[in-house]
Design an enzyme around this catalytic site. Structure first.
Site: not given
Lengths: 913, 913
Positions: B37, B107, B116, B118, B351, B473, B580, B781, B800, B802, B804, B868, B888
């Site tokens: 401040k 302050r 809040g 101090m 600010r 899912h 898919r 994967e 690629s 996978g 997951n 992917c 990619y």
């Protein structure tokens, strides 16, 4: 092909030195040039063993012949004639000479043995004139015409390509006419006219007459052997065995000798040592006045070799001396064929003898003690599988054959855990246990087994299932406990209601006896006699002691019970690498408490149950510590998903369906009420089972995750471990607990568990006023743990690879499903070379292990690392673990001796820098 | 602590240059010395913004004070007096002088904002004498006594530690007496006597009187602020926020200014640009003759800033100019507090302003066009989450508040797919689809969803489930298709029989309207008005174009349908990274054929079914190729386990139980026969389902394993791809198929599939006489595939990730089970920092990806690599992929714009060499 060799196509047996010189001393090169058999005959000749004289036409000649599309290379035939002349001089016989006829054999002999794949012609050199001369010389018309008709048939079929049927048809007619079953019962006259008929067959089917000229016979036979290299059978064999197609075959021309030339002639087969026991004593069978085939055919009763010492003491002495010389030369127990022709001993062949596991061990040890071979040679001569044999009973060969002959063979399944077992059929674990306690031998038979069958599996002598693969629950547990087991015997139809098993209309009832052979998968009705080799065998002990001196990786064991631990220790285990604490939970006296803990809906109930389990666990651990006094004991905290301790979802739903159907036709109010309260009870259990159900339990709430979600459980186990450790330390036991966290994926899991554990450990040790030094570590069974082993090693003092799960996750294969679904097909079609659950997949799982060891030791240079998956007992996997720098492998108790040898062999094969 | 600074403890606001020089020009150092401040007030003063004069006592003074246990450092008080004198000179007021009194605030102000935490004391400098003088000067007794009583209370509580209760009790009594609700409705007289009572309270509870001497007030206030640094609240806050404890706080002493000194006074809050739309126009609210609190409290109606231009045109102009200057200085939109005291404008605080997503984008772009910031700054100023906002409708703030106020809030679930949706409740997929086709807006509500619900999920406006987690899912599919979704709303009890959902005794029937907010998880009964931001927004388009210029990694999309592909392309997708193919199988017109293929018991039936599927698949692929004309389309061959296409085991067993119970009470023979044939049919299906059941389906028969076990399936799919490619090529479409094998674990699987594929591809292209160039590659994967990517790359032209499945296997976590079982607990307890299914686990999964890219490119240096998995749309994961050198990322269509920005930000944050 070597150009310079163009000039020398033929080597006499006694020119083997020249051949070796030509190959710059390289014996393997000599084997390439002369073939295995030719090199061996030359080798024997060189060391003065009486080998019937002869010579070898080189593989290069064969290749030149094949390349020239059927023309012998220049000079070859001339060289053959020269060498033949030399043989005539030596033998004082003459090729085609009726007065003193030389007969020869013509056999193929490639660098690598291709048994039965190529051709042989015997008795070359006979014609009508020679036959007459021979009859005069031997006074044995029967023998001579028998030999002659054989030559015509063999020559006709092998050299001229006439099919066997017409020859066999003629023989059949003669046998019928004489009313005899065997050709040897035909008369000399029969053979003479058969020979004539055979010649006519050759003329008719081959379009040419059987050649009278011995030289022509020989030339055509050589060509036939050369051509047989490219026969379909031979090519298929080489493709299957991975033998290159451009090696060619050599041809061996050797003087025929006959053991059937009177009472001073004989023929036999002998081993330089006893092939069953390994005793250093000449062993074998012979027949006087007989042909080689007669010994094998078993028509006449053979005599033991010891009798030769009485009948022909000089020859026996000579033979013994030769056998010793061959052993010295080959530094191996020899299996020899010999013929005595009119008082003259000839060695026809020698090769390393086959032997039983017991003999292999004793011979290796004896030969070392005799100074014949080095200790490392002894260690390399015994296979790990042979050691395994010492641990299991096997069926006596004769007894099993008899049972099969009697039609008692019932089915064949997968041979998943070796050994023979006999007992009465019990269709469930409880009954198996009860009968076993009553002193019966029991075979437990189930469609498949589950964790709560383990008490029955432990109690029985053997396990038989109709479903499941090599990595099924039954197979894993059976191997773990060294129980013979046959699984996946799909012919069996097991009716648990009627308590029978059926194959077709054969029925075996519960309580009836069966025999199973876990070594090859046979299931036999009734009792088959077994024999148990002896693990206390002095030679085995010596060999394994040598193995211990050589090996540079520890051999520990996976043991869950004190009895297991004691057995493993007696087998040489140097520590426990894995104790599965949950196996103790399946004990019938504890399972209800475990289930209470799991199904508890309020914390107080759960604490109560845990408190009840504590004394059981403490006693379990104390027992293990006592058994392993002075050695490390690695205790893994609880690992499996909780639902494994509860009844299965399917069981419960089937029961419920049943109850609901029954209530429809219930007769009394009381019955209805009983059924309703049962339904309520089962529905409560089902709800809990359902809440614990997981789509992929293998990747679910288990291992350290359980420890974090149910902290009371970890605490109870840790308390039990330390209370037990303090207890036995007080008794004077030297106790070394290693506490192992399962299924760690992230270092923070480990950090959390360590804090909780240390707190509890300190508390117990303070209560007991005893300090126990312990180590803290983790399984590495999740790929992430391997990849972040540098972080893991901040908290872990040791790591142990759980290669079963690590393989499942690294390979993305569920052990429970894979074999049925695709793994078997993958192995059959060569997509995979080996089952990754049997031998560690070096490129994938092995690579992760390498990363883990390197990263882990980058943080903690003395990080102790081991393996406690099933692979710990597999020789190839042991070699891999050693290359990765692991400190120990841990395997099931029966695999400990196997692992000791395998580890030594790995150290010998690949010395570390 | 800096020794040299020992002499200078206090900096006037206009001495900020000196402070910066002392810190060697380092602005962060200045913030450390003067607090945030204080530095900011100095900074504003320096650029000529009218800030009420004052000075800052340094953090070093605070630290010195705390270290000396309550003694000010030498010289500090003297320096305070000097600076105060300077303020008196500037303001022409005097501290404690009744004729022209200076009042100040005191302050705290630490380096990092601790709102809040101090203490603050306002109106320092008042005493009875000053009060009288002020009344004379302002003629506003009410204001003066109000200020005075506030000072006494604030001083009493903050400085002297008196609890608030006695003060509040007095105020309450006065309010009761006057019958008013608010303190501001009390009279001047009231405040005067309240002040007296407050002084008495101070005397009584603090044990000392309220100090009359302004200098003593100030000194004690400074001490109080210093001490507040080590107050419990402050320490807790710093622990939580990770702020070091040794920074100390600065103290700002600033002249009080008052907006309530008549009609020429005012106070307000303004933004330099419109915070909702981003328009470059001063926006805000103010009140004349008012205090700051009044603007916020909303008691009086505020006036818009434009009105200030009319009421006080000069001041409005001055304020506009200052706002512009602050924007120039901070190069950001400013949120300013201001006060006008008797015609003089003061800026109290500035600010960076908060703003909506739309405003953020427009402001960033506008400021770039204005030359205020660089393009890269603009790109960094918008968060990926803000881009996401553009893609989803949201509830109008007021409408939602109203609904909640009306008590229509029903439940809160997990906010798994952002956006607002309104529609009628449909409890199954078929009904959802039918109603949607009839033009209704539908919210599909299920306990949980399954693959065969997808048609309903596609048709509806939003998805609500009572079970499941962030990776269920329902969540995955919803995100994939950008459907708003709330899952796991466990308060909901869904009764599929009665077709109602209940929360307590609230009931919503099928067909009634509900509103769900996928952005925060709210479920509301009835309609809530929505608003849709515009993806065609010109500023957003511009920003994303800039992002495309900066980013160095491609952004592709996961799309299974032509519509999806078109949307993704319009969002900027540069290719399809994942189609898919199995999603097409779930279509209602195809599922029966797929089931026929799976349950076929003879090969001919299977071939028939495959032949029927071929034209469907061909049409699917042709549509995708057309939509992506000129861009690559990556088609993954069938991946999921076959049982996903069949009814579930549980469903079938429940049905069967039901049938078996019904048959007990069947009335007629016909009924019994019907039930029996139904039972038979279902039992047949159950048998097939059972044969396909797996313990761990994730690691089971799926992906390439299916392709190998069912070669006809691969063949059909490959044929469909190439027939489609030839078809559209003939239409002039520029087609680039990439064929991707799922779940490869071993290079041999790939080699096998490649051979089969190439054969079929060649056959089709020969039939059609068209050459289509294509690429062959694989998903990575399974950990093993990553570890052996050097082998894989022998056959794969692209890979690629996978992520997951790779996360599931690397982490050993089943996505379907983990959240329920332990993942949530792990995140809550900090065992994991982030959900590995949302952000790639860099240390584990990321390490494997690194190994794969390095090994893969060691074999094939131009190996194309992408991702992917769901992570493809996550900013942190995108940054990781870029660091790993991927070509990619591929994500669901709605994530494409998000990924474009995230990729640009990653490139800006970490420039590659």
């Amino acid at each position: 092909m070597n150009e310079i060799s163009g000039n020398k196509w033929v080597y006499a047996f006694d020119e083997v030195d020249e051949a070796q010189e030509f190959m710059n001393g390289d014996w393997d090169g000599v084997r390439g040039l002369l073939g295995g058999k030719g090199a061996n005959l030359g080798d024997m000749t060189r060391i003065g063993v009486p080998v019937p004289p002869g010579f070898t036409i080189t593989t290069e000649a064969c290749n030149a012949y094949l390349q020239a599309e059927g023309t012998f290379p220049d000079g070859m035939i001339t060289q053959v004639s020269e060498k033949l002349r030399k043989v005539e001089e030596t033998t004082e016989k003459s090729f085609g000479d009726p007065d003193s006829p030389l007969l020869v054999s013509c056999r193929s002999g490639a660098k690598f043995s291709m048994p039965g794949m190529m051709d042989t012609v015997l008795n070359i050199g006979m014609n009508d004139g020679v036959v007459k001369g021979l009859i005069g010389l031997t006074d044995d018309e029967h023998f001579v015409y028998d030999s002659y008709r054989r030559l015509v048939q063999m020559f006709g079929s092998v050299v001229l390509g006439v099919r066997d049927e017409p020859f066999e048809y003629v023989l059949e007619q003669y046998r019928d006419r004489r009313g005899v079953a065997s050709d040897s019962d035909l008369t000399a006259d029969d053979f003479r006219s058969i020979t004539e008929e055979f010649k006519a067959i050759v003329e008719r089917y081959a379009g040419r007459s059987f050649p009278d000229d011995p030289a022509e016979q020989l030339r055509l036979a050589i060509e036939a052997v050369f051509r047989s290299w490219n026969g379909k059978r031979a090519i298929d064999y080489r493709n299957a065995a991975g033998i290159p197609h451009d090696l060619g075959t050599a041809v061996n021309i050797q003087t025929m000798v006959f053991g059937n030339m009177g009472e001073d002639s004989a023929t036999g087969v002998a081993m330089s040592r006893n092939a069953t026991t390994g005793e250093p004593h000449l062993e074998g069978d012979y027949l006087t006045n007989a042909q080689g085939e007669d010994v094998v055919a078993g028509i006449r009763t053979t005599k033991p070799m010891d009798q030769l010492a009485e009948e022909m003491p000089d020859l026996h002495r000579e033979f013994s001396e030769i056998a010793g010389r061959l052993e010295q030369h080959y530094r191996e127990m020899q299996d020899m064929e010999f013929t005595i022709e009119r008082g003259k001993l000839w060695i026809l062949q020698t090769r390393n003898g086959k032997r039983t596991a017991q003999a292999a061990v004793r011979i290796a040890v004896d030969m070392t003690d005799e100074g014949l071979i080095a200790r490392n040679d002894a260690l390399m001569r015994v296979t790990p599988a042979q050691i395994d044999f010492f641990l299991h009973p096997s069926f006596a060969f004769e007894a099993k054959k008899e049972a099969k002959d009697e039609g008692r063979h019932l089915a064949t399944g997968l041979n998943v855990s070796p050994g023979a077992a006999v007992g009465v059929v019990a269709f469930d674990a409880d009954l198996a246990e009860r009968w076993a306690n009553e002193g019966k031998d029991v075979i437990m038979v189930r469609p498949e087994t589950k964790p709560d069958d383990v008490h029955g599996m432990l109690a029985c002598n053997g396990i038989l299932t109709s479903r499941g693969g090599r990595t099924s629950h039954a197979a894993l547990v059976a191997r773990q406990f060294g129980k013979p087991a046959v699984v996946g015997a799909e012919e069996l139809s097991i009716d648990l209601g009627e308590r029978v098993l059926r194959v077709g209309d054969r029925v075996v009832r519960e309580g009836e006896e069966i025999s199973i052979d876990g070594t090859n998968g046979d299931v036999i009705v009734g009792v088959v006699a077994t024999q148990t080799p002896d693990l206390e065998n002095e030679w085995l002990k010596k060999l394994l002691e040598w193995a211990d001196e050589v090996r540079d990786i520890g051999v520990w064991t996976n043991a869950d019970y004190p009895d297991d631990a004691r057995v493993a220790r007696s087998y040489g285990a140097e520590g426990i690498g894995l104790t599965r604490t949950e196996h103790m939970f399946f004990d019938q006296s504890r399972l209800p408490i475990v289930q209470k803990m799991i199904t508890a809906t309020i914390p107080a109930d759960r604490s109560d149950a845990l408190e009840q389990l504590l004394p059981f666990q403490r006693e379990d651990f104390a027992g293990l510590f006592r058994a392993m006094d002075g050695l490390p004991v690695t205790i893994r905290l609880i690992d499996p998903p909780l639902h494994e301790f509860l009844p299965s979802f399917e069981e419960l739903t089937t029961d419920l369906t049943d109850l609901k159907i029954r209530i429809q036709s219930a007769g009394s109010l009381k019955e209805i009420n009983d059924l309703l309260s049962k339904i309520e009870e089962e529905e409560h259990m089902l709800a809990r089972v359902e809440s614990l159900r997981e789509t992929n339990p293998m990747l679910g709430l288990r291992g350290v995750r359980l420890g974090i979600v149910l902290p009371g459980l970890t605490k109870m186990q840790v308390r039990a471990i330390f209370e037990a450790a303090c207890l036995v330390a007080d008794e004077g036991v030297d106790v070394h607990p290693k506490i192992m966290i399962p299924l760690t994926a992230h270092v923070n899991e480990l950090a959390r568990q360590r804090t909780e554990l240390e707190e509890e450990a300190k508390a117990v040790m303070a209560e007991k006023s005893i300090e126990v030094s312990y180590e803290f570590g983790t399984m590495i069974e999740i790929p992430r743990a391997a990849l972040t082993a540098d972080q893991i090693a901040e908290h872990a003092e040791f790591i142990s690879f759980g290669t079963n799960d690590l393989t499942q996750m690294t390979f993305g294969i569920s052990r429970d499903d894979a074999e049925k679904a695709f793994l078997v097909q993958y192995l059959e079609e060569g997509i995979l070379d080996a089952n990754p659950f049997a031998t560690i997949d070096a490129d994938g799982v092995g690579e992760l292990m390498k990363i883990a060891v390197e990263k882990g030791r980058s943080t903690r240079h003395d990080l102790n690392a081991g393996i406690c998956g099933e692979h710990g007992g597999d020789p190839d996997s042991i070699a891999l673990c050693r290359r990765l720098g692991l400190d120990y492998v841990s395997c099931s108790p029966p695999r400990v001796p196997v692992a000791r040898l395998a580890a030594a062999q790995a150290a010998i094969k690949e010395p570390l820098d």
